[in-house]
Write a protein that holds these residues in place. Structure first.
Motif, PDB file in Angstrom:
ATOM      1  N   ALA A  17     -83.258 -80.293  18.799  1.00  0.00           N
ATOM      2  CA  ALA A  17     -84.987 -79.582  19.690  1.00  0.00           C
ATOM      3  C   ALA A  17     -84.815 -78.057  19.081  1.00  0.00           C
ATOM      4  O   ALA A  17     -86.543 -78.356  19.960  1.00  0.00           O
ATOM      5  CB  ALA A  17     -83.555 -79.727  21.088  1.00  0.00           C
ATOM      6  N   ASP A  18     -84.289 -77.628  19.015  1.00  0.00           N
ATOM      7  CA  ASP A  18     -84.512 -75.868  19.241  1.00  0.00           C
ATOM      8  C   ASP A  18     -86.270 -75.694  17.570  1.00  0.00           C
ATOM      9  O   ASP A  18     -86.635 -75.104  18.175  1.00  0.00           O
ATOM     10  CB  ASP A  18     -83.670 -75.331  18.892  1.00  0.00           C
ATOM     11  CG  ASP A  18     -82.889 -75.170  19.771  1.00  0.00           C
ATOM     12  OD1 ASP A  18     -83.639 -74.920  21.037  1.00  0.00           O
ATOM     13  OD2 ASP A  18     -81.596 -74.228  19.750  1.00  0.00           O
ATOM     14  N   ASN A  19     -85.945 -76.842  16.821  1.00  0.00           N
ATOM     15  CA  ASN A  19     -86.835 -76.751  15.484  1.00  0.00           C
ATOM     16  C   ASN A  19     -88.321 -77.140  15.743  1.00  0.00           C
ATOM     17  O   ASN A  19     -88.718 -76.751  15.835  1.00  0.00           O
ATOM     18  CB  ASN A  19     -85.794 -77.213  14.378  1.00  0.00           C
ATOM     19  CG  ASN A  19     -84.567 -76.661  13.783  1.00  0.00           C
ATOM     20  OD1 ASN A  19     -85.087 -74.668  14.161  1.00  0.00           O
ATOM     21  ND2 ASN A  19     -84.023 -77.138  12.902  1.00  0.00           N
ATOM     22  N   ILE A  20     -88.160 -78.641  16.568  1.00  0.00           N
ATOM     23  CA  ILE A  20     -88.871 -78.738  17.274  1.00  0.00           C
ATOM     24  C   ILE A  20     -89.791 -78.147  18.104  1.00  0.00           C
ATOM     25  O   ILE A  20     -90.685 -77.856  17.777  1.00  0.00           O
ATOM     26  CB  ILE A  20     -88.848 -80.254  17.766  1.00  0.00           C
ATOM     27  CG1 ILE A  20     -87.613 -81.632  16.803  1.00  0.00           C
ATOM     28  CG2 ILE A  20     -89.855 -80.801  18.316  1.00  0.00           C
ATOM     29  CD1 ILE A  20     -87.624 -83.045  17.788  1.00  0.00           C
ATOM     30  N   GLN A  21     -89.034 -77.458  18.847  1.00  0.00           N
ATOM     31  CA  GLN A  21     -89.976 -76.423  19.887  1.00  0.00           C
ATOM     32  C   GLN A  21     -90.506 -75.441  18.985  1.00  0.00           C
ATOM     33  O   GLN A  21     -91.317 -75.018  19.510  1.00  0.00           O
ATOM     34  CB  GLN A  21     -88.767 -75.494  20.571  1.00  0.00           C
ATOM     35  CG  GLN A  21     -89.634 -74.899  21.957  1.00  0.00           C
ATOM     36  CD  GLN A  21     -89.929 -75.790  22.878  1.00  0.00           C
ATOM     37  OE1 GLN A  21     -89.791 -76.578  23.290  1.00  0.00           O
ATOM     38  NE2 GLN A  21     -91.080 -75.059  23.602  1.00  0.00           N
ATOM     39  N   ILE A  22     -89.922 -74.960  18.200  1.00  0.00           N
ATOM     40  CA  ILE A  22     -90.267 -73.720  17.102  1.00  0.00           C
ATOM     41  C   ILE A  22     -91.890 -74.135  16.821  1.00  0.00           C
ATOM     42  O   ILE A  22     -92.358 -73.516  16.889  1.00  0.00           O
ATOM     43  CB  ILE A  22     -89.432 -73.102  15.704  1.00  0.00           C
ATOM     44  CG1 ILE A  22     -88.633 -72.644  17.003  1.00  0.00           C
ATOM     45  CG2 ILE A  22     -90.187 -72.749  15.326  1.00  0.00           C
ATOM     46  CD1 ILE A  22     -87.217 -71.709  15.954  1.00  0.00           C
ATOM     47  N   MET A  23     -91.566 -75.999  15.778  1.00  0.00           N
ATOM     48  CA  MET A  23     -92.625 -76.021  15.213  1.00  0.00           C
ATOM     49  C   MET A  23     -94.247 -76.423  16.330  1.00  0.00           C
ATOM     50  O   MET A  23     -95.112 -76.393  16.035  1.00  0.00           O
ATOM     51  CB  MET A  23     -92.286 -77.405  14.404  1.00  0.00           C
ATOM     52  CG  MET A  23     -91.704 -76.648  13.177  1.00  0.00           C
ATOM     53  SD  MET A  23     -91.810 -78.651  12.377  1.00  0.00           S
ATOM     54  CE  MET A  23     -89.937 -78.851  12.390  1.00  0.00           C
TER      55      MET A  23
END
Length: 357
Positions: A17-23
């Motif tokens: 979820a963190d990677n999704i939030q960054i992108m």
């Protein structure tokens, strides 16, 4: 008020979820973002209308990894054309090659460089747009060429028909009967359409028959009848050898539509299933229309009388299975008769072709 153009849709697929939030933070100003945390969810979201314009896909995910997800997306006709960019920490050359072999358009390594990510996305959206435009143009041109080809075939059929049927409605009815019968026996839709489009060429060989014989107002001599019997071979020669399925079927119909189930027809004396199916169907359609259409030498038969003729000829002149199937279509056949009925005025120059005893 002018409506703003819709933002391109990007589907981000990552189990973090963190990677999704960054992108999402990097891209949400310019793009409409969808997100999935698994391959299974990605497959579902990618199929929603409107489908994504581009997919950013992680490789290392549980259950269904990115490579498997990509493979599944490329197998689905709805999603196969969506550009896929792998965004992953797997930097091995073999992994990158695998991604491209599966159909991805790009491969970006983590950690993400925002400028590179944005540039790659813009590049592939533009390429996809141009590709779609080119595909649309090719499809349009293909349809135009197909339409032109069909018009030529219909006009050639009409040219042959014009010599002994001024309205040309015979080839329309005969083609519709053929199409109906092919559907009735469960032939594939593509094959039925080919038959509908090829049937108008059945009598193209009449172009090669002298008017003195074709339009003779009376019975033919044996020699004249033998010349008439050459029109299937003339038609096959006109169409020629061609790998095109439509022209191949048209040639078969032209050459064999006067063959008989019992082997006594012409020009090749074929019998039963030696006769191509398309020609066996066309024979029934052609004879039925000849019977139910008025000519200077005869009144039109009723549908019931024409059905009886076909029934009596099943197993000798006609394929009995096809006759049975044709007789089951009485309502549809009646509709075709009505829709494409001959004009009431009698201007036809058709004359009876009979063999002198």
């Amino acid at each position: 008020m002018t409506q703003m153009p819709a933002k391109p849709i990007i589907l981000i697929v990552d189990d973090s979820a963190d990677n999704i939030q960054i992108m999402n933070g990097l891209l949400c100003d310019k793009y409409s973002i969808r997100a999935a945390t698994s391959g299974a969810k990605a497959l579902a979201l990618a199929s929603l209308d409107p489908i994504p314009d581009l997919i950013l896909l992680d490789v290392m995910m549980p259950e269904m990894d990115g490579f498997q997800s990509c493979s599944r997306l490329k197998l689905n006709p709805v999603t196969r054309h969506i550009p896929i960019i792998f965004v992953t920490a797997k930097t091995d050359t073999l992994d990158e090659r695998t991604g491209f072999e599966l159909g991805a358009v790009d491969y970006i390594s983590k950690p993400i460089n925002p400028a590179i990510l944005e540039a790659r996305i813009q590049t592939h959206l533009k390429l996809a747009s141009r590709t779609n435009l080119l595909e649309d143009l090719v499809q349009q041109r293909t349809l135009e060429l197909e339409s032109a080809r069909q018009k030529i075939i219909n006009k050639l059929g009409r040219a042959a028909e014009f010599r002994d049927n001024e309205t040309g409605l015979h080839i329309i009815r005969m083609s519709q009967y053929s199409f109906l019968l092919a559907q009735q026996i469960g032939q594939p839709a593509y094959w039925c359409q080919l038959l509908l489009n090829a049937a108008p060429m059945h009598d193209i060989g009449k172009i090669g028959i002298p008017d003195a014989i074709l339009l003779k107002p009376g019975k033919l001599t044996l020699e004249e009848y033998q010349i008439i019997q050459k029109h299937p071979e003339i038609g096959a020669e006109i169409i020629g050898e061609d790998d095109d399925p439509l022209l191949h079927m048209a040639k078969e119909i032209a050459l064999y539509h006067h063959e008989r189930w019992d082997g006594t027809g012409y020009p090749c004396k074929l019998s039963q299933k030696q006769i191509p199916l398309c020609a066996r169907i066309a024979t029934i359609a052609d004879v039925f229309d000849a019977l139910t259409t008025s000519r200077p030498y005869k009144a039109a038969w009723s549908i019931d009388d024409a059905f009886n003729y076909l029934r009596d000829g099943a197993g000798s002149q006609f394929d009995p299975f096809l006759v049975s199937a044709f007789l089951e279509c009485k309502a549809e056949i009646t509709d075709i008769c009505t829709q494409f009925a001959e004009p009431t005025s009698e201007h036809s120059t058709v004359v009876e072709v009979e063999l002198t005893d």
